[in-house]
Motif scaffolding. Sequence first.
Motif, mmCIF file in Angstrom:
data_model
loop_
_atom_site.group_PDB
_atom_site.id
_atom_site.type_symbol
_atom_site.label_atom_id
_atom_site.label_comp_id
_atom_site.label_asym_id
_atom_site.label_seq_id
_atom_site.Cartn_x
_atom_site.Cartn_y
_atom_site.Cartn_z
ATOM 1 N N ASN A 1 0.847 -1.188 0.000
ATOM 2 C CA ASN A 1 0.000 0.000 0.000
ATOM 3 C C ASN A 1 0.881 1.236 0.000
ATOM 4 O OD1 ASN A 1 -2.314 -1.543 0.152
ATOM 5 N ND2 ASN A 1 -2.346 -1.512 2.371
ATOM 6 N N PRO A 2 0.477 2.284 -0.719
ATOM 7 C CA PRO A 2 1.315 3.495 -0.714
ATOM 8 C C PRO A 2 1.382 4.092 0.682
ATOM 9 C CG PRO A 2 -0.776 3.903 -1.808
ATOM 10 C CD PRO A 2 -0.724 2.440 -1.496
ATOM 11 N N PRO A 3 2.500 4.711 1.002
ATOM 12 C CA PRO A 3 2.621 5.299 2.339
ATOM 13 C C PRO A 3 1.688 6.494 2.514
ATOM 14 C CG PRO A 3 4.499 5.874 0.988
ATOM 15 C CD PRO A 3 3.684 4.909 0.194
ATOM 16 N N VAL A 4 1.361 6.771 3.731
ATOM 17 C CA VAL A 4 0.527 7.925 4.045
ATOM 18 C C VAL A 4 1.374 9.175 3.849
ATOM 19 C CG1 VAL A 4 -0.769 9.078 5.883
ATOM 20 C CG2 VAL A 4 -0.801 6.591 5.701
ATOM 21 N N GLU A 5 0.817 10.181 3.195
ATOM 22 C CA GLU A 5 1.567 11.405 2.954
ATOM 23 C C GLU A 5 1.807 12.135 4.267
ATOM 24 O OE1 GLU A 5 0.139 14.015 -0.087
ATOM 25 O OE2 GLU A 5 -0.540 12.336 -1.305
ATOM 26 N N THR A 6 2.960 12.781 4.344
ATOM 27 C CA THR A 6 3.246 13.580 5.537
ATOM 28 C C THR A 6 2.433 14.871 5.456
ATOM 29 O OG1 THR A 6 5.171 14.518 4.418
ATOM 30 C CG2 THR A 6 5.565 12.686 5.913
ATOM 31 N N PRO A 7 2.033 15.411 6.581
ATOM 32 C CA PRO A 7 1.228 16.634 6.572
ATOM 33 C C PRO A 7 2.006 17.842 6.047
ATOM 34 C CG PRO A 7 1.598 15.837 8.820
ATOM 35 C CD PRO A 7 2.267 14.890 7.907
ATOM 36 N N ALA A 8 1.288 18.845 5.640
ATOM 37 C CA ALA A 8 1.921 20.081 5.184
ATOM 38 C C ALA A 8 2.743 20.677 6.318
ATOM 39 C CB ALA A 8 0.851 21.067 4.726
ATOM 40 N N ARG A 9 3.855 21.279 5.986
ATOM 41 C CA ARG A 9 4.769 21.915 6.943
ATOM 42 C C ARG A 9 5.342 20.911 7.953
ATOM 43 N NH1 ARG A 9 4.510 27.565 7.765
ATOM 44 N NH2 ARG A 9 4.553 27.188 9.989
ATOM 45 N N PHE A 10 5.449 19.647 7.550
ATOM 46 C CA PHE A 10 6.044 18.611 8.405
ATOM 47 C C PHE A 10 7.511 18.939 8.629
ATOM 48 C CE2 PHE A 10 8.243 14.564 9.018
ATOM 49 C CZ PHE A 10 7.513 14.039 10.064
ATOM 50 N N ARG A 11 7.984 18.727 9.840
ATOM 51 C CA ARG A 11 9.373 19.037 10.171
ATOM 52 C C ARG A 11 10.168 17.753 10.327
ATOM 53 N NH1 ARG A 11 7.732 23.485 14.549
ATOM 54 N NH2 ARG A 11 7.443 21.587 15.720
ATOM 55 N N ALA B 1 15.049 31.605 11.172
ATOM 56 C CA ALA B 1 16.010 32.680 11.399
ATOM 57 C C ALA B 1 16.925 32.933 10.204
ATOM 58 C CB ALA B 1 16.859 32.364 12.626
ATOM 59 N N CYS B 2 17.086 31.964 9.331
ATOM 60 C CA CYS B 2 18.035 32.084 8.223
ATOM 61 C C CYS B 2 17.594 33.167 7.233
ATOM 62 C CB CYS B 2 18.165 30.749 7.496
ATOM 63 S SG CYS B 2 19.410 30.783 6.191
ATOM 64 N N PRO B 3 18.436 34.194 7.023
ATOM 65 C CA PRO B 3 18.047 35.288 6.128
ATOM 66 C C PRO B 3 18.074 34.917 4.647
ATOM 67 C CG PRO B 3 20.255 35.660 6.948
ATOM 68 C CD PRO B 3 19.721 34.449 7.663
ATOM 69 N N VAL B 4 18.796 33.853 4.275
ATOM 70 C CA VAL B 4 18.885 33.464 2.867
ATOM 71 C C VAL B 4 18.173 32.138 2.577
ATOM 72 C CG1 VAL B 4 20.990 34.764 2.385
ATOM 73 C CG2 VAL B 4 21.155 32.429 3.246
ATOM 74 N N SER B 5 17.467 31.608 3.547
ATOM 75 C CA SER B 5 16.694 30.356 3.408
ATOM 76 C C SER B 5 17.525 29.201 2.860
ATOM 77 C CB SER B 5 15.470 30.581 2.524
ATOM 78 O OG SER B 5 14.619 31.528 3.095
ATOM 79 N N CYS B 6 18.681 28.970 3.457
ATOM 80 C CA CYS B 6 19.502 27.848 3.014
ATOM 81 C C CYS B 6 19.229 26.577 3.822
ATOM 82 C CB CYS B 6 20.987 28.200 3.045
ATOM 83 S SG CYS B 6 21.648 28.502 4.669
ATOM 84 N N LEU B 7 18.387 26.665 4.841
ATOM 85 C CA LEU B 7 18.003 25.503 5.640
ATOM 86 C C LEU B 7 16.533 25.196 5.378
ATOM 87 C CD1 LEU B 7 19.697 26.587 8.963
ATOM 88 C CD2 LEU B 7 20.497 24.831 7.414
ATOM 89 N N HIS B 8 16.226 23.903 5.234
ATOM 90 C CA HIS B 8 14.846 23.490 4.973
ATOM 91 C C HIS B 8 14.560 22.186 5.698
ATOM 92 C CE1 HIS B 8 14.472 26.487 1.820
ATOM 93 N NE2 HIS B 8 15.648 26.082 1.373
ATOM 94 N N MET B 9 13.318 22.025 6.131
ATOM 95 C CA MET B 9 12.892 20.772 6.740
ATOM 96 C C MET B 9 12.280 19.904 5.646
ATOM 97 S SD MET B 9 13.806 21.453 9.784
ATOM 98 C CE MET B 9 13.168 20.351 10.991
ATOM 99 N N THR B 10 12.659 18.616 5.592
ATOM 100 C CA THR B 10 12.119 17.701 4.592
ATOM 101 C C THR B 10 11.006 16.863 5.214
ATOM 102 O OG1 THR B 10 13.637 15.899 5.130
ATOM 103 C CG2 THR B 10 14.401 17.528 3.527
ATOM 104 N N ASP B 11 10.434 15.967 4.428
ATOM 105 C CA ASP B 11 9.424 15.060 4.972
ATOM 106 C C ASP B 11 10.031 13.701 5.329
ATOM 107 O OD1 ASP B 11 9.892 14.120 2.447
ATOM 108 O OD2 ASP B 11 7.801 14.076 1.829
ATOM 109 N N GLU B 12 11.355 13.628 5.359
ATOM 110 C CA GLU B 12 12.044 12.387 5.728
ATOM 111 C C GLU B 12 12.026 12.223 7.248
ATOM 112 O OE1 GLU B 12 16.433 10.297 5.217
ATOM 113 O OE2 GLU B 12 16.035 12.206 4.236
ATOM 114 N N PHE B 13 11.492 11.092 7.717
ATOM 115 C CA PHE B 13 11.397 10.905 9.163
ATOM 116 C C PHE B 13 11.945 9.572 9.646
ATOM 117 C CE2 PHE B 13 7.451 9.488 7.315
ATOM 118 C CZ PHE B 13 7.200 8.288 7.937
ATOM 119 N N MET B 14 12.186 8.618 8.782
ATOM 120 C CA MET B 14 12.740 7.329 9.213
ATOM 121 C C MET B 14 14.261 7.413 9.132
ATOM 122 S SD MET B 14 10.016 4.529 7.909
ATOM 123 C CE MET B 14 10.906 3.256 8.735
#
Length: 134
Positions: free
Chosen positions: A47-57, A107-120
Amino acid sequence: MSLLPSFPEVLRQFLKKPATNLFPAKYLPPSITGFLRKAAAGEVQVNPPVETPARFRGKITYDRDACIGCKLCIRVCPANAIEFIPETKTVRIFVTQCIFCSQCNDACPVSCLHMTDEFMIATENRYSEEMIVE
């Protein structure tokens, strides 16, 4: 009155078999690892995995080319999971220490850091390549 009232319970728990499996896949029971092999070979459908919610950290990513070395992410990190590398004026993030609060992203002024939906992201070696983001 016993000096150690919890001792009998501690002894019972110590002698009990664990109710859970260890996490990394190599410790899974053969019934599950066999199923995963069949799924990889296309013999069974998963079965396909359940999608992570929007803005998941999830696990953090870092764009080192966009980084300007301002160190704001280091100042706001409550877990002290980020260290500055002076030679390259970049940062190193220890994922095993990160609490996924996303304050560094905000806090990053140039947005070089991002949270992905990878959790395992469990591993036995906290200093493995997958657990350090550079």
